[in-house]
Design a protein around this motif. Sequence first.
Motif, PDB file in Angstrom:
ATOM      1  N   ALA A  79       8.590 -27.307  30.098  1.00  0.00           N
ATOM      2  CA  ALA A  79       8.564 -26.747  28.750  1.00  0.00           C
ATOM      3  C   ALA A  79       9.127 -25.331  28.704  1.00  0.00           C
ATOM      4  O   ALA A  79       9.790 -24.957  27.725  1.00  0.00           O
ATOM      5  N   ILE A  80       8.905 -24.542  29.739  1.00  0.00           N
ATOM      6  CA  ILE A  80       9.300 -23.134  29.721  1.00  0.00           C
ATOM      7  C   ILE A  80      10.631 -22.902  30.438  1.00  0.00           C
ATOM      8  O   ILE A  80      11.469 -22.124  29.978  1.00  0.00           O
ATOM      9  N   ALA A  92      10.584 -17.056  34.619  1.00  0.00           N
ATOM     10  CA  ALA A  92      11.257 -17.373  33.360  1.00  0.00           C
ATOM     11  C   ALA A  92      10.646 -16.613  32.193  1.00  0.00           C
ATOM     12  O   ALA A  92      11.372 -16.116  31.311  1.00  0.00           O
ATOM     13  N   VAL A  93       9.323 -16.494  32.181  1.00  0.00           N
ATOM     14  CA  VAL A  93       8.655 -15.796  31.075  1.00  0.00           C
ATOM     15  C   VAL A  93       9.008 -14.317  31.071  1.00  0.00           C
ATOM     16  O   VAL A  93       9.272 -13.720  30.011  1.00  0.00           O
ATOM     17  N   GLN A 125       7.091 -11.827  21.522  1.00  0.00           N
ATOM     18  CA  GLN A 125       6.366 -12.939  20.911  1.00  0.00           C
ATOM     19  C   GLN A 125       6.555 -14.220  21.717  1.00  0.00           C
ATOM     20  O   GLN A 125       5.617 -15.002  21.898  1.00  0.00           O
ATOM     21  N   GLY A 126       7.764 -14.430  22.233  1.00  0.00           N
ATOM     22  CA  GLY A 126       8.015 -15.603  23.068  1.00  0.00           C
ATOM     23  C   GLY A 126       7.233 -15.552  24.363  1.00  0.00           C
ATOM     24  O   GLY A 126       6.699 -16.580  24.813  1.00  0.00           O
ATOM     25  N   ARG A 127       7.160 -14.360  24.966  1.00  0.00           N
ATOM     26  CA  ARG A 127       6.380 -14.217  26.200  1.00  0.00           C
ATOM     27  C   ARG A 127       4.903 -14.493  25.938  1.00  0.00           C
ATOM     28  O   ARG A 127       4.229 -15.150  26.735  1.00  0.00           O
ATOM     29  N   HIS A 128       4.409 -13.964  24.819  1.00  0.00           N
ATOM     30  CA  HIS A 128       2.999 -14.171  24.487  1.00  0.00           C
ATOM     31  C   HIS A 128       2.689 -15.646  24.262  1.00  0.00           C
ATOM     32  O   HIS A 128       1.661 -16.164  24.728  1.00  0.00           O
ATOM     33  N   PHE A 144       2.730 -17.474  27.660  1.00  0.00           N
ATOM     34  CA  PHE A 144       1.520 -17.185  28.438  1.00  0.00           C
ATOM     35  C   PHE A 144       0.298 -17.868  27.838  1.00  0.00           C
ATOM     36  O   PHE A 144      -0.589 -18.322  28.571  1.00  0.00           O
ATOM     37  N   SER A 145       0.228 -17.943  26.513  1.00  0.00           N
ATOM     38  CA  SER A 145      -0.943 -18.541  25.875  1.00  0.00           C
ATOM     39  C   SER A 145      -1.058 -20.031  26.174  1.00  0.00           C
ATOM     40  O   SER A 145      -2.165 -20.587  26.151  1.00  0.00           O
ATOM     41  N   THR A 146       0.064 -20.701  26.449  1.00  0.00           N
ATOM     42  CA  THR A 146       0.001 -22.121  26.795  1.00  0.00           C
ATOM     43  C   THR A 146      -0.231 -22.345  28.286  1.00  0.00           C
ATOM     44  O   THR A 146      -0.697 -23.415  28.682  1.00  0.00           O
ATOM     45  N   CYS A 147       0.084 -21.342  29.099  1.00  0.00           N
ATOM     46  CA  CYS A 147      -0.045 -21.497  30.553  1.00  0.00           C
ATOM     47  C   CYS A 147      -1.376 -20.979  31.103  1.00  0.00           C
ATOM     48  O   CYS A 147      -1.920 -21.546  32.055  1.00  0.00           O
TER      49      CYS A 147
END
Length: 319
Positions: A123-124, A222-223, A230-233, A236-239
């Motif tokens: 996904a990431i 990758a993150v 916002q994309g990094r957050h 991280f919130s899904t991982c």
Amino acid sequence: MPNSSSISEFLLLALADTRQLRLLHFWLLLGIYLAALLGNGLISTAVACHHRLHSPMYFFLLNLALLDLGCISTTLPKAMANVLWDTRDISYAGCVAQTFLFVFLISAEYCILTIMSYDRYVAICKPLHYGTLMDSRACATMAAAAWATMFLYSVLHTANTFSLPLCQGNAVNQFFCEIPQILKLSCSQSYLREIWLLVISVSLAFGCFVFIVVSYVQIFRAVLRMPSEQGRHKAFSTCLPHLAVVSLFLSTGMVAYVKPPSVSCPSVELMVSFLYSVVPPTLNPLIYSMRNRELRDAVRKMMPCSHFSRDKLLTCLYN
């Protein structure tokens, strides 16, 4: 000394000596069990009933919740019954069944956690290929392979364990039947027959661990390269919930199976087994729902009165 052919039951570890302590332990175990049932049941129902949660990540979360329900239901009900009725016995067949189910469910959970790390990696790190690599057929195949493989592994492991001659009595130094405690009851040299299977088990577990670590190394790289905060957050919130669940699962398992022999005593064995067999299934729903707004919203919609306005709350409560 008794052998396996003459053993008709096993004696589990007593959790308390006095009636007051037994009642305290019973209500504590009951509260934990109900919390685990509620948390995992809500997650399972939310994922199954809400179309917005029909995605690979939540599909594997549904598998994890079902495995947690099975895992805690394998150990706690019998322990609660023994505490309430002041007994220690479990039949030979019951011990075999409990051992098989626990090995099957805990090993399948480890496989599902490994697959979930791959899902997050795709996904990431490969978002353009996510729909192809993680379509519904691929997800169902991976989940079915995990369940089927661990079922066969558990049959082999359990059958091999209980085929050993038992020469050290029938007292299991644990509140449920598990393979390390059964092996302690075997004859001095007979446990060597189990070593080859234990080597395979350790190799598989280590392989899954390496896969999870490598996946998250790639994910974090990758993150950190993402230009948008916002994309990094969001990434991280899904991982982080999955990483927390994996860490809880592995840390409690390592404490149970890698602790030095010098700290082996009934109270320590009991505390350690409680950590890895009861704590993860109870905390996993809380961990996943803390940072997952979609899941929280889906669970909230299943609650009574969730679709009513604040002005109609009292009417809903009293009708």
